[in-house]
Design a protein around this motif. Sequence first.
Motif, PDB file in Angstrom:
ATOM      1  N   GLY A  27       0.809  -1.212   0.000  1.00 40.69           N
ATOM      2  CA  GLY A  27       0.000   0.000   0.000  1.00 40.69           C
ATOM      3  C   GLY A  27       0.841   1.261   0.000  1.00 40.69           C
ATOM      4  O   GLY A  27       0.497   2.262  -0.641  1.00 40.69           O
ATOM      5  N   GLN A  28       1.961   1.237   0.711  1.00 40.77           N
ATOM      6  CA  GLN A  28       2.848   2.394   0.734  1.00 40.77           C
ATOM      7  C   GLN A  28       3.531   2.595  -0.614  1.00 40.77           C
ATOM      8  O   GLN A  28       3.706   3.730  -1.076  1.00 40.77           O
ATOM      9  CB  GLN A  28       3.883   2.229   1.845  1.00 40.77           C
ATOM     10  N   LEU A  29       3.917   1.496  -1.259  1.00 39.91           N
ATOM     11  CA  LEU A  29       4.519   1.585  -2.584  1.00 39.91           C
ATOM     12  C   LEU A  29       3.519   2.180  -3.574  1.00 39.91           C
ATOM     13  O   LEU A  29       3.859   3.060  -4.385  1.00 39.91           O
ATOM     14  CB  LEU A  29       4.960   0.196  -3.047  1.00 39.91           C
ATOM     15  N   ARG A  30       2.288   1.709  -3.500  1.00 37.48           N
ATOM     16  CA  ARG A  30       1.242   2.237  -4.373  1.00 37.48           C
ATOM     17  C   ARG A  30       1.070   3.741  -4.142  1.00 37.48           C
ATOM     18  O   ARG A  30       0.938   4.522  -5.099  1.00 37.48           O
ATOM     19  CB  ARG A  30      -0.065   1.498  -4.075  1.00 37.48           C
ATOM     20  N   GLY A  31       1.102   4.159  -2.885  1.00 33.56           N
ATOM     21  CA  GLY A  31       0.985   5.580  -2.582  1.00 33.56           C
ATOM     22  C   GLY A  31       2.124   6.402  -3.152  1.00 33.56           C
ATOM     23  O   GLY A  31       1.915   7.507  -3.660  1.00 33.56           O
ATOM     24  N   LEU A  32       3.344   5.861  -3.091  1.00 33.06           N
ATOM     25  CA  LEU A  32       4.492   6.569  -3.659  1.00 33.06           C
ATOM     26  C   LEU A  32       4.311   6.788  -5.156  1.00 33.06           C
ATOM     27  O   LEU A  32       4.592   7.873  -5.686  1.00 33.06           O
ATOM     28  CB  LEU A  32       5.778   5.771  -3.400  1.00 33.06           C
ATOM     29  N   PHE A  33       3.852   5.743  -5.841  1.00 31.46           N
ATOM     30  CA  PHE A  33       3.645   5.879  -7.284  1.00 31.46           C
ATOM     31  C   PHE A  33       2.566   6.908  -7.586  1.00 31.46           C
ATOM     32  O   PHE A  33       2.728   7.773  -8.455  1.00 31.46           O
ATOM     33  CB  PHE A  33       3.258   4.523  -7.883  1.00 31.46           C
ATOM     34  N   LEU A  34       1.440   6.814  -6.888  1.00 25.06           N
ATOM     35  CA  LEU A  34       0.331   7.724  -7.174  1.00 25.06           C
ATOM     36  C   LEU A  34       0.684   9.172  -6.848  1.00 25.06           C
ATOM     37  O   LEU A  34       0.293  10.102  -7.559  1.00 25.06           O
ATOM     38  CB  LEU A  34      -0.909   7.296  -6.397  1.00 25.06           C
ATOM     39  N   ALA A 135       4.701 -16.079   8.281  1.00 21.42           N
ATOM     40  CA  ALA A 135       4.319 -14.805   8.897  1.00 21.42           C
ATOM     41  C   ALA A 135       5.362 -13.761   8.549  1.00 21.42           C
ATOM     42  O   ALA A 135       6.564 -14.041   8.559  1.00 21.42           O
ATOM     43  CB  ALA A 135       4.184 -14.944  10.405  1.00 21.42           C
ATOM     44  N   GLN A 136       4.907 -12.567   8.248  1.00 20.46           N
ATOM     45  CA  GLN A 136       5.795 -11.491   7.813  1.00 20.46           C
ATOM     46  C   GLN A 136       5.449 -10.214   8.553  1.00 20.46           C
ATOM     47  O   GLN A 136       4.285  -9.818   8.627  1.00 20.46           O
ATOM     48  CB  GLN A 136       5.655 -11.260   6.313  1.00 20.46           C
ATOM     49  N   ARG A 137       6.482  -9.585   9.103  1.00 19.47           N
ATOM     50  CA  ARG A 137       6.269  -8.303   9.769  1.00 19.47           C
ATOM     51  C   ARG A 137       6.097  -7.208   8.726  1.00 19.47           C
ATOM     52  O   ARG A 137       6.909  -7.071   7.815  1.00 19.47           O
ATOM     53  CB  ARG A 137       7.441  -7.967  10.693  1.00 19.47           C
ATOM     54  N   ASN A 138       5.030  -6.444   8.854  1.00 16.64           N
ATOM     55  CA  ASN A 138       4.792  -5.272   8.013  1.00 16.64           C
ATOM     56  C   ASN A 138       5.031  -4.019   8.839  1.00 16.64           C
ATOM     57  O   ASN A 138       5.467  -4.089   9.995  1.00 16.64           O
ATOM     58  CB  ASN A 138       3.371  -5.283   7.458  1.00 16.64           C
ATOM     59  N   SER A 139       4.741  -2.874   8.277  1.00 19.92           N
ATOM     60  CA  SER A 139       4.917  -1.619   9.012  1.00 19.92           C
ATOM     61  C   SER A 139       3.762  -1.412   9.984  1.00 19.92           C
ATOM     62  O   SER A 139       2.765  -2.141   9.975  1.00 19.92           O
ATOM     63  CB  SER A 139       5.010  -0.448   8.031  1.00 19.92           C
ATOM     64  N   ASN A 140       3.908  -0.403  10.824  1.00 14.62           N
ATOM     65  CA  ASN A 140       2.866  -0.015  11.781  1.00 14.62           C
ATOM     66  C   ASN A 140       2.468  -1.150  12.713  1.00 14.62           C
ATOM     67  O   ASN A 140       1.301  -1.286  13.092  1.00 14.62           O
ATOM     68  CB  ASN A 140       1.629   0.522  11.045  1.00 14.62           C
ATOM     69  N   PRO A 227       3.451 -16.571  -5.570  1.00 13.49           N
ATOM     70  CA  PRO A 227       3.898 -15.394  -4.821  1.00 13.49           C
ATOM     71  C   PRO A 227       5.024 -15.731  -3.844  1.00 13.49           C
ATOM     72  O   PRO A 227       4.812 -15.860  -2.637  1.00 13.49           O
ATOM     73  CB  PRO A 227       2.631 -14.962  -4.076  1.00 13.49           C
ATOM     74  N   VAL A 228       6.227 -15.854  -4.382  1.00 14.43           N
ATOM     75  CA  VAL A 228       7.369 -16.187  -3.528  1.00 14.43           C
ATOM     76  C   VAL A 228       8.391 -15.056  -3.510  1.00 14.43           C
ATOM     77  O   VAL A 228       9.569 -15.282  -3.232  1.00 14.43           O
ATOM     78  CB  VAL A 228       8.028 -17.515  -3.986  1.00 14.43           C
ATOM     79  N   GLY A 229       7.940 -13.824  -3.795  1.00 18.61           N
ATOM     80  CA  GLY A 229       8.811 -12.675  -3.621  1.00 18.61           C
ATOM     81  C   GLY A 229       9.311 -12.028  -4.894  1.00 18.61           C
ATOM     82  O   GLY A 229      10.148 -11.125  -4.833  1.00 18.61           O
ATOM     83  N   LEU A 230       8.814 -12.462  -6.072  1.00 16.72           N
ATOM     84  CA  LEU A 230       9.302 -11.901  -7.327  1.00 16.72           C
ATOM     85  C   LEU A 230       8.289 -11.017  -8.057  1.00 16.72           C
ATOM     86  O   LEU A 230       8.667 -10.152  -8.839  1.00 16.72           O
ATOM     87  CB  LEU A 230       9.720 -13.032  -8.283  1.00 16.72           C
ATOM     88  N   GLY A 231       7.009 -11.230  -7.829  1.00 16.70           N
ATOM     89  CA  GLY A 231       5.981 -10.633  -8.666  1.00 16.70           C
ATOM     90  C   GLY A 231       6.043  -9.122  -8.771  1.00 16.70           C
ATOM     91  O   GLY A 231       6.099  -8.562  -9.875  1.00 16.70           O
ATOM     92  N   ALA A 232       6.013  -8.428  -7.637  1.00  9.05           N
ATOM     93  CA  ALA A 232       6.016  -6.963  -7.664  1.00  9.05           C
ATOM     94  C   ALA A 232       7.327  -6.424  -8.226  1.00  9.05           C
ATOM     95  O   ALA A 232       7.342  -5.446  -8.980  1.00  9.05           O
ATOM     96  CB  ALA A 232       5.774  -6.409  -6.265  1.00  9.05           C
ATOM     97  N   ASN A 233       8.439  -7.084  -7.881  1.00  8.77           N
ATOM     98  CA  ASN A 233       9.731  -6.638  -8.392  1.00  8.77           C
ATOM     99  C   ASN A 233       9.793  -6.762  -9.909  1.00  8.77           C
ATOM    100  O   ASN A 233      10.284  -5.867 -10.606  1.00  8.77           O
ATOM    101  CB  ASN A 233      10.858  -7.458  -7.755  1.00  8.77           C
ATOM    102  N   LEU A 234       9.297  -7.888 -10.432  1.00 12.15           N
ATOM    103  CA  LEU A 234       9.308  -8.079 -11.878  1.00 12.15           C
ATOM    104  C   LEU A 234       8.406  -7.068 -12.571  1.00 12.15           C
ATOM    105  O   LEU A 234       8.733  -6.565 -13.654  1.00 12.15           O
ATOM    106  CB  LEU A 234       8.866  -9.497 -12.231  1.00 12.15           C
ATOM    107  N   ALA A 235       7.250  -6.786 -11.973  1.00 16.10           N
ATOM    108  CA  ALA A 235       6.338  -5.814 -12.577  1.00 16.10           C
ATOM    109  C   ALA A 235       7.001  -4.452 -12.680  1.00 16.10           C
ATOM    110  O   ALA A 235       6.874  -3.759 -13.709  1.00 16.10           O
ATOM    111  CB  ALA A 235       5.050  -5.725 -11.763  1.00 16.10           C
ATOM    112  N   MET A 236       7.721  -4.041 -11.643  1.00 15.09           N
ATOM    113  CA  MET A 236       8.405  -2.746 -11.688  1.00 15.09           C
ATOM    114  C   MET A 236       9.537  -2.757 -12.713  1.00 15.09           C
ATOM    115  O   MET A 236       9.764  -1.768 -13.412  1.00 15.09           O
ATOM    116  CB  MET A 236       8.917  -2.378 -10.302  1.00 15.09           C
TER     117      MET A 236
END
Length: 287
Positions: A27-34, A135-140, A227-236
Motif C-alpha cells: 500500500g505504501q509503494l502504491r501511494g508513492l507511485f500515485l 508470517a511477515q512483519r509489516n509496518s505499523n 507469490p514467492v517474492g518476485l511478482g512486484a519486483n518483476l512488474a516494476m
Amino acid sequence: MLDPASAALLKHQPPSAAGGRPEIDRGQLRGLFLDSITKGTVRWDRAVSGVTPLTDGTCRLHFGDGTAEDFDLVVGADGAWSRVRPALSQAAPGYTGVTFVETGFDHCDTRHPDLARLVGNGSMLAKGVGRSLVAQRNSNGHIRAYIAVRVPQDWHAAAGIDLGDQRAVRTHLLRMFDGWDESLRYILRNSDSGFTNRPLFVLPAPHTWEHVPGVTLLGDAAHLMPPVGLGANLAMLDGSDLAHALVTEAGVDDAVRAYESTMLPRSTEAATGSAQGLDHLVPAATS
C-alpha cells in the motif's frame, strides 16, 4: 525457519549489512507511485471490459460503461485476470494446488508479543508436508500471516465449511495443524482479522505470444507466477524496461518489440524458479 513440532530455530538468515533487499508494504509503494504523478492522470471508475487491436497499429479500449477510446499503445498491467491479455494470448491461469489462507495481527509488539518475537523483524516459516505457516512483519506493528496448504480448490466445500463462518474455518485449520507447536498454532487461534481464502493461480510457463502492434502486457498480466517474492519486483522492472524502450527506440512498435524480447525470456526463467520456490515453501508428499 522454525521446526513445526517444537518451534525451535532451524535456520536464521539475518539481513545483509549492505541492506541489499529492502522491503516496503504494498500500500505504501502504491501511494508513492500515485503521489509522484500529476493529479488526474489516473482515471478512476473506468473499468476496462476488453481491447481490440486496430489495423492501423493502434488499440481500442472498451469500458464497462459502454464507451470506447483509441490509444497508440495499451499496456495490460491489470493482473491475474487481465481483460487485456485475450488480445494477445488465450492462456488462462490454472490452479497450482496450493491455497493461502490469509490473516493478520495488529499492534503485534504490545498485543501479541510472543508472536512478534517468534517472527522477528522479517519473515518466519514453519513447514511440514502439504502445509506451512508463513508470517511477515509489516509496518505499523502489523504481522501478516498465511496458512499455506496443498488442497483442492474447493477444499472448504468438501469440508462442508462456509468461508463466511470464521469460527468454522478456524476450527478446521486448527485440525489441519494438529500436532504443531502451540506457539505456532497461536497464528490460527488468535488472529485479529478474519481468514481470507486465496487459491494460487499461475499462467503456463513459458507464456509467450506473437507480437501485436498497439498492445502488450506487464506484471502478473504477462507472467502470473507463485507469490514467492518476485511478482512486484518483476512488474516494476517490466515497467522500467518498457519506459526505457519507449524513450530510446525509433517508434512505439520498435519499443514494444524490444521490451518483449527482454521481458518474455526473463519471465520464463522467473516462473520456473517461482514454481520451484512454491514446492520448497509447501512440500508435497512423496510416494
